[in-house]
Structure formats: C-alpha cells, structure tokens
Design a protein around this motif. Structure first.
Motif, short mmCIF file in Angstrom:
data_model
loop_
_atom_site.label_atom_id
_atom_site.label_comp_id
_atom_site.label_asym_id
_atom_site.label_seq_id
_atom_site.Cartn_x
_atom_site.Cartn_y
_atom_site.Cartn_z
N VAL A 120 116.24 100.81 72.35
CA VAL A 120 116.62 100.95 70.80
C VAL A 120 115.66 100.55 69.68
O VAL A 120 115.36 101.15 68.96
CB VAL A 120 118.08 100.61 70.73
N THR A 121 115.34 99.08 70.04
CA THR A 121 114.45 98.48 69.27
C THR A 121 112.97 99.38 68.97
O THR A 121 112.45 99.51 68.12
CB THR A 121 114.24 97.05 69.87
N LYS A 122 112.45 99.75 70.03
CA LYS A 122 111.30 100.39 70.40
C LYS A 122 111.45 101.81 69.52
O LYS A 122 110.49 102.07 68.54
CB LYS A 122 111.17 101.01 71.60
N GLU A 123 112.80 102.48 69.89
CA GLU A 123 112.88 103.78 68.74
C GLU A 123 113.01 103.28 67.21
O GLU A 123 112.50 104.19 66.29
CB GLU A 123 114.24 104.23 69.34
N LEU A 124 113.58 102.45 66.95
CA LEU A 124 113.75 101.97 65.63
C LEU A 124 112.46 101.68 64.99
O LEU A 124 112.09 101.97 64.00
CB LEU A 124 114.85 100.84 65.64
N ARG A 125 111.63 100.94 65.75
CA ARG A 125 110.38 100.60 65.23
C ARG A 125 109.44 101.84 64.97
O ARG A 125 108.87 102.15 64.16
CB ARG A 125 109.40 99.77 66.39
N GLN A 126 109.53 102.92 65.88
CA GLN A 126 108.68 104.05 65.72
C GLN A 126 109.52 105.01 64.61
O GLN A 126 108.43 105.28 63.92
CB GLN A 126 109.01 105.02 66.94
N GLN A 154 107.37 105.68 61.27
CA GLN A 154 107.31 107.23 60.50
C GLN A 154 107.61 107.25 59.12
O GLN A 154 107.22 107.83 58.14
CB GLN A 154 108.34 108.32 61.30
N LEU A 155 108.83 106.50 58.76
CA LEU A 155 109.51 106.36 57.37
C LEU A 155 108.07 105.70 56.68
O LEU A 155 107.87 106.17 55.40
CB LEU A 155 110.48 105.50 57.29
N GLU A 156 107.26 104.49 57.15
CA GLU A 156 106.40 103.84 56.18
C GLU A 156 105.35 105.15 55.98
O GLU A 156 104.79 105.21 55.03
CB GLU A 156 105.82 102.86 57.15
N LYS A 157 104.93 105.99 57.08
CA LYS A 157 103.98 106.89 56.64
C LYS A 157 104.52 107.91 55.50
O LYS A 157 103.73 108.25 54.74
CB LYS A 157 103.55 107.74 58.01
N LYS A 158 105.67 108.38 55.56
CA LYS A 158 106.03 109.15 54.69
C LYS A 158 106.17 108.44 53.32
O LYS A 158 105.89 109.25 52.28
CB LYS A 158 107.64 109.77 54.93
N LEU A 159 106.65 107.33 53.20
CA LEU A 159 106.63 106.60 51.98
C LEU A 159 105.15 106.63 51.48
O LEU A 159 104.99 106.61 50.25
CB LEU A 159 107.07 105.10 52.54
N GLN A 160 104.10 106.23 52.14
CA GLN A 160 102.84 106.09 51.74
C GLN A 160 102.45 107.59 51.04
O GLN A 160 101.78 107.81 50.01
CB GLN A 160 101.76 105.98 52.97
#
Length: 216
Positions: A39-45, A49-55
């Motif tokens: 779950v932690t790995k999925e959350l990190r991924q 993804q959200l950070e890339k979209k935010l950029q």
C-alpha cells in the motif's frame, strides 16, 4: 514423582501452545507488513504521479500568467493608441486634371516644345492631420503628393495653365506644413511656430486658394 511428571507435561504443552501462537502472530504480522509495504508503494507512486501533474499545472499557470501580462500590455498600448487617435482629425482631398491643346502650333513654338497639340494629365493630393495638444495648443501636419506637368510647358502663357501641377514625371510626397499653434487665453494672442504656408495668412486672391473647389 507422578505429580512432577504431570506438571512438566503441562508446562511443556503450555510452552508449545505459546510457541505456536507466537509463530502464528509473527506470520500474521509478516502478512500485514507486506500488505502495508504494498500500500505504501502504491501511495508513493500515486504521490509521484500527482506531483508530475502539479508541475504541469504550475507550468501552464505560469504560461497563462505570461499571456495575461502580454494581454494587459497590449490593452495598455491599444488604450494609448485610442487616446492618441481620439485627439487626431484627418482630412484628405485629391485633384485630377486632364488638359489638351488644339491648333497650338504657334504657342507651342514660343514655349520651346515640339510644336504639336498635346493632351496631358496631372494629379495632386493633400493629407492633413490636426491634433489638439493640451487645452490651448494645436498641432498641424500637411502632406502633399502629386505627379504630372499638365500643359504648362506646351502653352506660352504669361500665367500657368495649371498651377496645381507638381511638374514632375515621378510621384512625389512633400511636407508642406508642420506647425504648432498656441492660444493664450488671458489675452487675444495666438502664436504659431513651424513650417507654415504664408498664403493662409497673406493672400489677395480670394478665388484661387483651394484647387479642389476654386480655380487652379
């Protein structure tokens, strides 16, 4: 002696039960730990993804801000142009004249030409720009363009046949007037500085001041 054996047996069974329970708990903990890591790995991924979209959104926002600044600058320039044009007045007129001679042999010879009848044309154009400057000032610019000789060089007359003809084969453009005029409100006085046409102020001819509506 039998009592000790039974006690030992009970203790042994208790120890085995505790060991089995502990092993089962460890196995459950390991399973939960693996699930937690997954779950932690999925959350990190997902966070990546959200950070890339935010950029991407931030980059688009910066582009929009830059375009907004360009738009505001363009609006200011257009507003300045509108304000400047609001003080400007334009006027233009054009004159086209075609002239010819008939039985002009004698006059043509005196004029030094070929001694033949001739038809010729000339045109002229005036373009005026007037601007109100402040409360008491006025700016004025006159451009004159034209081309042609008319028949001035074909007829041996004392005065010109067409004084409006530019007398040039190629089109020309000239600045004939460019002046600033200031009116003093406290006294009946007007001062004009620049390149002026004196016939606007001193001219005894009342019927040949405008080639578009009067004599040439």
């Amino acid at each position: 002696m039998k009592m000790n054996r039974w006690l030992f047996l009970v203790l042994l069974l208790s120890l085995l039960f505790v060991m089995v329970a502990s092993a089962s708990a460890d196995e459950n903990n390991a399973t939960e730990l693996k699930e937690l890591l997954r779950v932690t790995k999925e959350l990190r991924q997902r966070v990546e993804q959200l950070e890339k979209k935010l950029q991407k959104y931030e980059a688009k926002e910066q582009q929009l801000e830059a375009k907004q600044q360009e738009l505001e600058k363009a609006k200011e320039e257009v507003s300045g142009i509108k304000k400047a044009l609001g003080n400007l007045e334009f006027a233009a007129d054009i004159t086209m004249v075609a002239q010819g001679t008939i039985n002009n042999d004698d006059n043509a010879k005196r004029a030094g030409s070929e001694g033949k009848d001739k038809v010729d044309a000339a045109w002229s154009m005036d373009f005026d720009i007037t601007s109100k400057i402040g409360e008491s000032g006025t700016g004025f610019l006159k451009l004159e363009a034209g081309q042609g000789y008319g028949v001035n060089d074909e007829v041996g007359a004392i005065s010109g046949i067409n004084d409006d003809a530019p007398e040039t084969e190629d089109p020309i453009v000239e600045v004939t007037e460019a002046w600033y005029e200031h009116a003093f409100g406290s006294v009946p006085l007007v001062a004009t500085v620049g390149k002026v046409d004196l016939t606007n102020y001193f001219d005894a001819n009342e019927v040949a001041n405008d080639e578009t509506i009067q004599f040439l």
